[in-house]
Design an enzyme around this catalytic site. Sequence first.
Site, PDB file in Angstrom:
ATOM      1  N   LYS A   1     102.817  -1.398  38.869  1.00 47.32           N
ATOM      2  CA  LYS A   1     104.282  -2.382  39.341  1.00 47.32           C
ATOM      3  C   LYS A   1     104.667  -2.472  40.343  1.00 47.32           C
ATOM      4  O   LYS A   1     105.500  -2.206  40.729  1.00 47.32           O
ATOM      5  CB  LYS A   1     104.850  -1.992  37.708  1.00 47.32           C
ATOM      6  CG  LYS A   1     105.071  -3.424  37.193  1.00 47.32           C
ATOM      7  CD  LYS A   1     106.144  -4.635  38.390  1.00 47.32           C
ATOM      8  CE  LYS A   1     107.336  -3.415  38.556  1.00 47.32           C
ATOM      9  NZ  LYS A   1     107.389  -5.053  39.069  1.00 47.32           N
TER      10      LYS A   1
ATOM     11  N   CYS B   1     114.495   1.602  53.512  1.00 49.48           N
ATOM     12  CA  CYS B   1     115.385   2.936  52.697  1.00 49.48           C
ATOM     13  C   CYS B   1     116.152   3.890  53.423  1.00 49.48           C
ATOM     14  O   CYS B   1     116.457   4.394  54.262  1.00 49.48           O
ATOM     15  CB  CYS B   1     114.615   3.310  51.480  1.00 49.48           C
ATOM     16  SG  CYS B   1     112.672   4.590  52.162  1.00 49.48           S
TER      17      CYS B   1
END
Length: 504
Positions: free
Chosen positions: A179, A287
């Site tokens: 997803k 990140c």
Amino acid sequence: MSIMAEPRTLTHWISGAAYAGAGKRYGDVYDPATGRVGALVPLAEREDVERAVDAASRAFPEWSRTSLGKRSEVFFAFRELLKAHADEFSHIISAEHGKPVSDAGGEIARGLEIVELACSLPLMLKGEFSEQVSRNVDVYSMHQPLGVCAGITPFNFPAMVPLWMFPVALACGNTFVLKPSERDPSASLLLAQLLREAGLPDGVFNVLHGDKAAVDALLDHPGVAAVSFVGSTPIAKYVYGRAAAAGKRVQALGGAKNHLVAMPDADLDAVADALTSAALGSTGQRCMAISVALAVGDMGDRLVPALRERMSRLKVGPGSDSGSEVGPLVSKDAKARVESLIGQGVREGAQLVLDGRGVSVPGHADGFFVGPTLFDRVGAEMEIYRQEIFGPVLVVMRVNSLDEALDIVERNPYGNGCSIFTTDGAAARRFERHASAGMVGINVPIPVPVGSYSFGGWKASLFGDQHIYGPEGFRFYTRSKVVTSRWHEVDRVGVNLRFPGGHS
Ligand code: NAD
């Protein structure tokens, strides 16, 4: 009058083919450089989730029985295809994410490391064997696949983060439902097509687009055995709790606030170059971006002008322009949020050395651009330090010693990565031993581990106990079994109710 192209309508990918989806909801996929909608992405409903999990469940028995040699052949072929399509990926990623095409190329370069790890799956899946632990008794271990695994991924690396997950999951004999982020979904469809071309059987890898509805349905689905998530901390925590409550194995990687400690003995140019690159690459939407510089002693007085000089020279522009160094942010909301945090930093008393608000990019008035921004004399209580800004904003904090810097890193709720620049081996060793983060750099600003190690943070940067890819990835995607076996031509041991053990 210019004619604007109609947005393309994307599809899911289930059982080796495009699937339009049963739902009526679509998400807008923007070109962040122009602010225009380039595509519409279908948002899966529960029925679509059922279909994807069902396809992956049906493909599992055959794929998990497939020999290790045949499985690794698929990854060798996939590796060649990824390399051949690297440019295409870079353009697809840049058009939906906004990062410069040259930066987007790094996603495939780093993703390839994990595909190469998957090529060595026969080695990674080896068990252990102990002969004659008792008379005529041998013990051995094996690592078996879990079943259907789901991956839920963020917008900032639309190819690399999925590549952290599915090559290892599939190598172990699992099937997969990805997803991806609904903000830049197209790269995942090219990954699916190339896997099919590489010989992966239909249904083993599926792509399901969507938002919270799709994620929730995957987390609750009894047919999903394990969930890998990468995204922001609040959602990581939520995904971890909900999937674990449903009895699944979960690894959920969250947000970050990464510090770089600049020691007074470090080479000024090396630190300033490293900080500028690590803070502003991908417009700070990494990140592992360095968003905090901890300047020790008199380093701050020299560092801030050197940073200002470098940061103000960078070219802000669309990712498709080969001269651009800082692309747009991913969305209008992201731009508004970053600009509002810059305003808050000023109100809270930080010194704004370089202001990226209101940057103008000729011909791109509606793009989501924010220019390089530098704050000095930032305090730990300020929101620009407390929040993950995820934009082109570097904050400098002045500290007196390495211990003070280590204490700040320790007290920060995140623990993804951190770094030190120094020429003093003892300081570097002290830092690597005491820094409270999962990934540490020494004279390296973005210490993302190579594929043969694992990637993961500490504290609010990871919920779960296994890091992603590398050896821990193989552990996450398998369950181990230990077999104790006795073989002997005539081996009557008789009835014995004592607990087995001891030496016989
Ligand atoms: P996000 O948390 O908004 O979204 C991540 C995924 O979760 C997406 O697929 C999204 O569709 C889904 N999602 C969003 N809201 C949800 C909800 N309420 N319920 C269920 N699912 C939901 O993250 P993002 O903005 O796409 O990505 C940026 C974040 O990801 C940053 O915080 C960044 O630090 C983090 N990140 C972390 C790592 C790491 O390795 N630790 C790597 C990359 C990105």
